[in-house]
Design an enzyme around this catalytic site. Sequence first.
Site, short mmCIF file in Angstrom:
data_model
loop_
_atom_site.label_atom_id
_atom_site.label_comp_id
_atom_site.label_asym_id
_atom_site.label_seq_id
_atom_site.Cartn_x
_atom_site.Cartn_y
_atom_site.Cartn_z
N SER A 146 0.65 -1.28 -0.09
CA SER A 146 0.11 -0.19 0.15
C SER A 146 0.74 0.99 0.13
O SER A 146 1.71 1.43 -0.67
CB SER A 146 -1.34 -0.01 0.92
OG SER A 146 -1.84 0.92 1.06
N HIS A 147 1.08 2.23 1.33
CA HIS A 147 1.43 3.32 1.02
C HIS A 147 2.57 3.56 1.67
O HIS A 147 3.38 4.57 1.71
CB HIS A 147 0.59 4.90 1.98
CG HIS A 147 0.07 4.13 3.18
ND1 HIS A 147 -0.44 3.13 3.35
CD2 HIS A 147 0.83 4.79 4.10
CE1 HIS A 147 -0.26 3.23 4.53
NE2 HIS A 147 0.01 4.11 4.97
N LYS A 156 -1.40 -9.59 -0.47
CA LYS A 156 -2.47 -10.01 0.20
C LYS A 156 -3.65 -10.68 -0.67
O LYS A 156 -3.14 -10.20 -1.85
CB LYS A 156 -3.29 -8.66 0.54
CG LYS A 156 -3.64 -7.18 -0.78
CD LYS A 156 -3.75 -6.65 -0.20
CE LYS A 156 -4.17 -5.57 -1.37
NZ LYS A 156 -4.17 -3.76 -0.70
N ASP A 308 -5.64 1.86 -3.94
CA ASP A 308 -6.69 1.26 -3.04
C ASP A 308 -7.55 3.17 -2.07
O ASP A 308 -8.25 2.59 -1.49
CB ASP A 308 -6.88 0.02 -1.84
CG ASP A 308 -5.93 0.70 -1.52
OD1 ASP A 308 -5.22 1.45 -0.90
OD2 ASP A 308 -5.72 -0.94 -0.01
N ARG A 309 -6.05 4.22 -2.28
CA ARG A 309 -6.61 4.95 -1.59
C ARG A 309 -7.07 6.14 -2.24
O ARG A 309 -6.58 6.37 -3.34
CB ARG A 309 -5.81 5.47 -0.19
CG ARG A 309 -5.68 4.18 0.38
CD ARG A 309 -4.52 4.73 2.23
NE ARG A 309 -4.81 3.45 2.73
CZ ARG A 309 -4.12 3.49 3.98
NH1 ARG A 309 -3.40 5.28 4.50
NH2 ARG A 309 -3.96 2.78 4.71
N LYS A 409 -11.28 -1.00 -1.44
CA LYS A 409 -11.80 0.02 -1.67
C LYS A 409 -10.69 0.14 -3.00
O LYS A 409 -10.44 -0.49 -3.37
CB LYS A 409 -10.12 0.59 -0.53
CG LYS A 409 -10.43 0.61 0.78
CD LYS A 409 -9.74 0.69 1.23
CE LYS A 409 -8.31 -0.36 1.67
NZ LYS A 409 -7.63 -0.15 2.83
#
Length: 548
Positions: A146-147, A156, A308-309, A409
């Site tokens: 992710s970030h 994942k 996803d954000r 997301k």
Amino acid sequence: MSVHEHAGKPARPEDRINLGKLASDYFLLKPDVNVAEQKVSFGTSGHRGSATKISFNEDHILAICQAVAEYRLQQGFDGPLFLGKDTHALSEPAFASALSVLIANNVPVVIQHDHGFTPTPVISRLIIDHNKNNESQADGLIITPSHNPPSDGGIKYNPPHGGPAEGEITKLIEQRANEILANGLNDVKRLDLTVAMQSEYLTKSNFINFYAKQLSDVIDLYAISKAGIEIGVDPLGGSGIDYWPEIAKLHNLNIKIVNPVVDASFAFMPLDKDGKIRMDCSSPYAMSGLIAMKDDFDISVGNDPDFDRHGIVTKSGGLMNPNHFLAVAINYLLTHRQWDESVKIGKTLVSSSLIDRVANKLQKPLSEVPVGFKWFVDGLKDGSYAFGGEESAGASFLALDGSCWTTDKDGFVMCLLAAEILAVTGKDPYQWYLELAAELGEPKYGRVEAVATTAQKKVLTSLSQDDVAQDTLAGEKIVAILSHAPGNDAAIGGVKVVTDNGWFAARPSGTEEIYKIYAESFIDEQHLQLIISEAQTLVSAAFKNAGL
């Protein structure tokens, strides 16, 4: 946590990672399963770690993918496994390791046709679309932290519902993967990568065109195009970099990518609050480059590496607080979509209570769940949840016809929704937030973090009503002490204390060696700081009582 003196400034040479050494560490360093930090451990967003710290190495990926292949076989999943990766340096070698194991286990794997990057929401959409139209059950893996900083890697698993795997599933995968590690990888089936790439079990597909074409099912792209909304996009070097041009072309949108660079060191990023390189699109420090361009576009948007954000920048207010945009998005969607009257609004218990007030205003049921997007999966899949959102700038919602869009997301649709709101209403999301705050109260929201040992994190996880001795918080009567979420009665892994005009929640991170205190006040900043101070006192007392 204080703000680093270089926060928001360009990365310096000493801030950059040695990509060659990171890759070497991935292959050469071997985890010891007797060391807790080196075991496979699935948090709220999969297994994450760093090759240099021996927490994300080839052995981890080989074991996890073997465990996933065995799980698929046990469950009878005979459809394709969609495999995606982001732009982190460790994602590329992990992708190769994953392919070598999955193909050796005769898992039918589908990847992006040009071996390019694939965002998390695209994998979710691919799974949902396949399983809606086929009897065979598809699932997916996304290789991404992710970030997280450039030195990190992550993986994942998304089962056939398309969203993040439930705890029961990740526990099975985690346990089996650690067994495989302990047995010296003897149970791992593996092919040479060149052989795997030529296998009949490997299919290549144009994920970009697939996803971009379907976006009109969830967003009023015609309204955006007709209004001529100018959208500035900073992908922050992430996996959606090649998606935006295709979206613009197919739907006649005025989109400009302000930063087209993909660099696994992410050396182009401004430093985050703590002085680290972190691709957090909700951080005003990491997003300082795009914020400086806010007057050049009607709406500016950014995403994290796996998309996803979302980060929303407006001319009127700069970078929006994620909580504020969630409230605006919910208010708009529930007044501009023809969905079933009974649909629920989903929020995590650390998201703003402004959302509660919006739900009450709209007379819509609200479901408050623990941290983790997995809690929204069933509701989004069956259409009973109109929206699911997290304070960390991750959300998704139903398609225009009320059917399931994604169960993970989706940063693309949240960014495009900001443009739709402006196109349809003539007001940008920040202007709508100001109206909501004037009507429902203006929240002051804060989050603090501190380093926590494994033992301390365990103490926080087990906090309950009995650990809160006081009956007031920051001068107000406590009306609720929660250790389980009201929406589904699931354990929250910490405690939330609520008054009429404020609350705090304390819980350990599922992916980092820290704990977090979230707090909010509808009175003023001084009241917020008092809530945080009393929360810190409670946490310190819990550690002391446990002898830590």
